[in-house]
Motif scaffolding. Structure first.
Motif, PDB file in Angstrom:
ATOM      1  N   ALA A 203      38.305  10.771  32.451  1.00 54.09           N
ATOM      2  CA  ALA A 203      38.420   9.975  31.232  1.00 54.09           C
ATOM      3  C   ALA A 203      37.202   9.087  31.027  1.00 54.09           C
ATOM      4  N   GLN A 204      36.733   8.444  32.091  1.00 51.92           N
ATOM      5  CA  GLN A 204      35.569   7.570  31.971  1.00 51.92           C
ATOM      6  C   GLN A 204      34.320   8.353  31.586  1.00 51.92           C
ATOM      7  N   ALA A 205      34.194   9.561  32.108  1.00 55.39           N
ATOM      8  CA  ALA A 205      32.984  10.345  31.875  1.00 55.39           C
ATOM      9  C   ALA A 205      32.870  10.827  30.437  1.00 55.39           C
ATOM     10  N   PHE A 206      34.002  11.076  29.789  1.00 55.43           N
ATOM     11  CA  PHE A 206      33.954  11.716  28.479  1.00 55.43           C
ATOM     12  C   PHE A 206      34.632  10.922  27.372  1.00 55.43           C
ATOM     13  N   GLU A 207      34.957   9.685  27.618  1.00 57.79           N
ATOM     14  CA  GLU A 207      35.629   8.902  26.587  1.00 57.79           C
ATOM     15  C   GLU A 207      34.720   8.744  25.369  1.00 57.79           C
ATOM     16  N   PRO A 208      35.188   9.125  24.182  1.00 59.63           N
ATOM     17  CA  PRO A 208      34.363   8.977  22.982  1.00 59.63           C
ATOM     18  C   PRO A 208      34.346   7.532  22.506  1.00 59.63           C
ATOM     19  N   VAL A 209      33.459   7.252  21.587  1.00 58.43           N
ATOM     20  CA  VAL A 209      33.416   5.941  20.953  1.00 58.43           C
ATOM     21  C   VAL A 209      33.854   6.117  19.507  1.00 58.43           C
ATOM     22  N   GLN A 210      34.682   5.202  19.026  1.00 60.78           N
ATOM     23  CA  GLN A 210      35.153   5.265  17.650  1.00 60.78           C
ATOM     24  C   GLN A 210      34.152   4.536  16.744  1.00 60.78           C
ATOM     25  N   LEU A 211      33.623   5.244  15.753  1.00 65.08           N
ATOM     26  CA  LEU A 211      32.625   4.662  14.859  1.00 65.08           C
ATOM     27  C   LEU A 211      33.135   4.666  13.425  1.00 65.08           C
ATOM     28  N   ASP A 212      32.872   3.566  12.725  1.00 62.27           N
ATOM     29  CA  ASP A 212      33.188   3.540  11.300  1.00 62.27           C
ATOM     30  C   ASP A 212      32.021   4.153  10.524  1.00 62.27           C
ATOM     31  N   LEU A 213      32.170   4.246   9.215  1.00 60.74           N
ATOM     32  CA  LEU A 213      31.157   4.923   8.408  1.00 60.74           C
ATOM     33  C   LEU A 213      29.819   4.200   8.473  1.00 60.74           C
ATOM     34  N   ARG A 214      29.833   2.867   8.462  1.00 57.43           N
ATOM     35  CA  ARG A 214      28.577   2.114   8.554  1.00 57.43           C
ATOM     36  C   ARG A 214      27.844   2.460   9.845  1.00 57.43           C
ATOM     37  N   GLN A 215      28.573   2.566  10.935  1.00 61.00           N
ATOM     38  CA  GLN A 215      27.945   2.866  12.220  1.00 61.00           C
ATOM     39  C   GLN A 215      27.392   4.288  12.257  1.00 61.00           C
ATOM     40  N   TYR A 216      28.127   5.235  11.677  1.00 56.24           N
ATOM     41  CA  TYR A 216      27.587   6.595  11.601  1.00 56.24           C
ATOM     42  C   TYR A 216      26.317   6.624  10.756  1.00 56.24           C
ATOM     43  N   ARG A 217      26.316   5.887   9.672  1.00 52.43           N
ATOM     44  CA  ARG A 217      25.123   5.846   8.828  1.00 52.43           C
ATOM     45  C   ARG A 217      23.949   5.242   9.602  1.00 52.43           C
ATOM     46  N   ALA A 218      24.223   4.201  10.372  1.00 49.34           N
ATOM     47  CA  ALA A 218      23.169   3.590  11.182  1.00 49.34           C
ATOM     48  C   ALA A 218      22.626   4.585  12.199  1.00 49.34           C
ATOM     49  N   ASP A 219      23.516   5.309  12.862  1.00 53.67           N
ATOM     50  CA  ASP A 219      23.076   6.343  13.804  1.00 53.67           C
ATOM     51  C   ASP A 219      22.222   7.391  13.095  1.00 53.67           C
ATOM     52  N   GLY A 220      22.612   7.720  11.866  1.00 48.89           N
ATOM     53  CA  GLY A 220      21.858   8.708  11.105  1.00 48.89           C
ATOM     54  C   GLY A 220      20.436   8.259  10.827  1.00 48.89           C
ATOM     55  N   TYR A 221      20.271   7.027  10.388  1.00 48.96           N
ATOM     56  CA  TYR A 221      18.922   6.528  10.112  1.00 48.96           C
ATOM     57  C   TYR A 221      18.110   6.392  11.398  1.00 48.96           C
ATOM     58  N   TYR A 222      18.788   6.071  12.496  1.00 52.47           N
ATOM     59  CA  TYR A 222      18.073   5.998  13.774  1.00 52.47           C
ATOM     60  C   TYR A 222      17.531   7.378  14.148  1.00 52.47           C
ATOM     61  N   LEU A 223      18.356   8.403  13.974  1.00 53.78           N
ATOM     62  CA  LEU A 223      17.918   9.763  14.281  1.00 53.78           C
ATOM     63  C   LEU A 223      16.755  10.191  13.389  1.00 53.78           C
ATOM     64  N   LEU A 224      16.829   9.858  12.106  1.00 54.97           N
ATOM     65  CA  LEU A 224      15.741  10.213  11.197  1.00 54.97           C
ATOM     66  C   LEU A 224      14.443   9.518  11.600  1.00 54.97           C
ATOM     67  N   ALA A 225      14.558   8.273  12.051  1.00 55.44           N
ATOM     68  CA  ALA A 225      13.370   7.551  12.497  1.00 55.44           C
ATOM     69  C   ALA A 225      12.828   8.132  13.799  1.00 55.44           C
ATOM     70  N   ALA A 226      13.731   8.534  14.693  1.00 53.94           N
ATOM     71  CA  ALA A 226      13.316   9.032  16.005  1.00 53.94           C
ATOM     72  C   ALA A 226      12.777  10.453  15.945  1.00 53.94           C
ATOM     73  N   LYS A 227      13.305  11.266  15.024  1.00 47.72           N
ATOM     74  CA  LYS A 227      12.938  12.682  14.975  1.00 47.72           C
ATOM     75  C   LYS A 227      12.112  13.025  13.742  1.00 47.72           C
ATOM     76  N   GLY A 228      11.535  12.013  13.128  1.00 49.31           N
ATOM     77  CA  GLY A 228      10.725  12.246  11.946  1.00 49.31           C
ATOM     78  C   GLY A 228       9.363  12.835  12.285  1.00 49.31           C
ATOM     79  N   ASP A 229       8.665  13.276  11.263  1.00 47.66           N
ATOM     80  CA  ASP A 229       7.334  13.849  11.424  1.00 47.66           C
ATOM     81  C   ASP A 229       6.354  12.745  11.829  1.00 47.66           C
TER      82      ASP A 229
END
Length: 268
Positions: A203-229
């Motif tokens: 359970a400890q190894a694979f417990e997910p984290v619950q994210l609201d829409l704002r947090q998913y959007r934040a993760d999305g922009y982080y990924l775009l910044a990290a994996k951008g050209d």
């Protein structure tokens, strides 16, 4: 101290009972069955973990519980697949989570399960689910790991996420949703195995984290910044600025803040 896990690994489906995204009655019915089963399974798992931590489970009971986990997992997966096949985007996303997680313990199926998960994430992303578009770029991109930032598939995944973030998520009322990974909101850490408490370790190894829409959007922009050209640093800097506006508490494991702040100082 007894460790209380709010969302055991085994089902990765802490879902509220108000999810109503099915395009047809059969898909919705299958999805609701999966929700109810997942909630019951989570309660069952929490009781077992609590008993294990108190030393109340013997080896035979633990072995039977580990076997039952697989059976309960398969039942939930069956209903989610039926709902996904009926066009239920949230079911597709949750089914992808199950596939992505199970690749780690189903012998010989790591690649096949991962490919299935990515196909399901992509299906849900095409329906406008932000959580799925984030997962596609986060988990299904391999080009950036080889520094191929102009790879056509990576470019398509970036553009898909950017476009999805610019539009209203049609499934906004269904959040929070579980995320197996999150660069902004889940620390990367190794869990030391405890042979005496296998259920707790799992359970400890694979417990997910619950994210609201704002947090998913934040993760999305982080990924775009990290994996951008890297040839277009101003674009990545813009995405990082959007991230900061949404989530100044982002963990920033890659250190993008330092990189972009240094770039800005050079241009001043």
């Amino acid at each position: 101290m007894t460790l209380k896990l709010s969302t055991p690994l085994f089902f990765c489906l802490t879902l509220c009972g108000t999810l109503q995204a099915a395009p047809n009655a059969e898909a919705e019915a299958a999805f609701q069955r999966a929700v109810l089963a997942a909630e019951a399974n989570a309660q069952w798992a929490e009781r077992l973990i609590d008993q294990e931590q108190k030393g109340q489970l013997d080896k035979q009971i633990t072995t039977e519980a580990l076997r039952d986990i697989g059976q309960k997992h398969d039942a939930v997966e069956h209903d989610l697949r039926q709902a996904s096949d009926g066009g239920h985007a949230v079911a597709s996303y949750l089914l992808a989570n199950l596939q992505e997680r199970s690749k780690l313990w189903v012998s010989g199926q790591y690649t096949a399960r991962h490919e299935q998960a990515c196909a399901l994430y992509q299906r849900a992303a095409e329906q406008g689910l932000v959580a799925a578009a984030v997962a596609v770029l986060r988990d299904c991109d391999s080009a950036s790991q080889r520094f191929l930032f102009d790879d056509p598939t990576l470019q398509r995944q970036r553009e898909q996420l950017r476009t999805t973030l610019e539009h209203t998520d049609p499934y906004a009322e269904h959040y929070p949703l579980p995320a197996l990974k999150s660069l902004c909101f889940k620390e990367m850490k190794m869990v030391a195995p405890d042979p005496g408490r296998p259920l707790t370790t799992l359970a400890q190894a694979f417990e997910p984290v619950q994210l609201d829409l704002r947090q998913y959007r934040a993760d999305g922009y982080y990924l775009l910044a990290a994996k951008g050209d890297p040839e277009q640093p101003e674009v990545g800097r813009g995405h990082f600025t959007q991230l900061r506006a949404l989530a100044p508490d982002c963990l920033d494991p890659i250190g993008l803040a330092y990189m972009y702040d240094a770039q800005r100082q050079k241009t001043q």
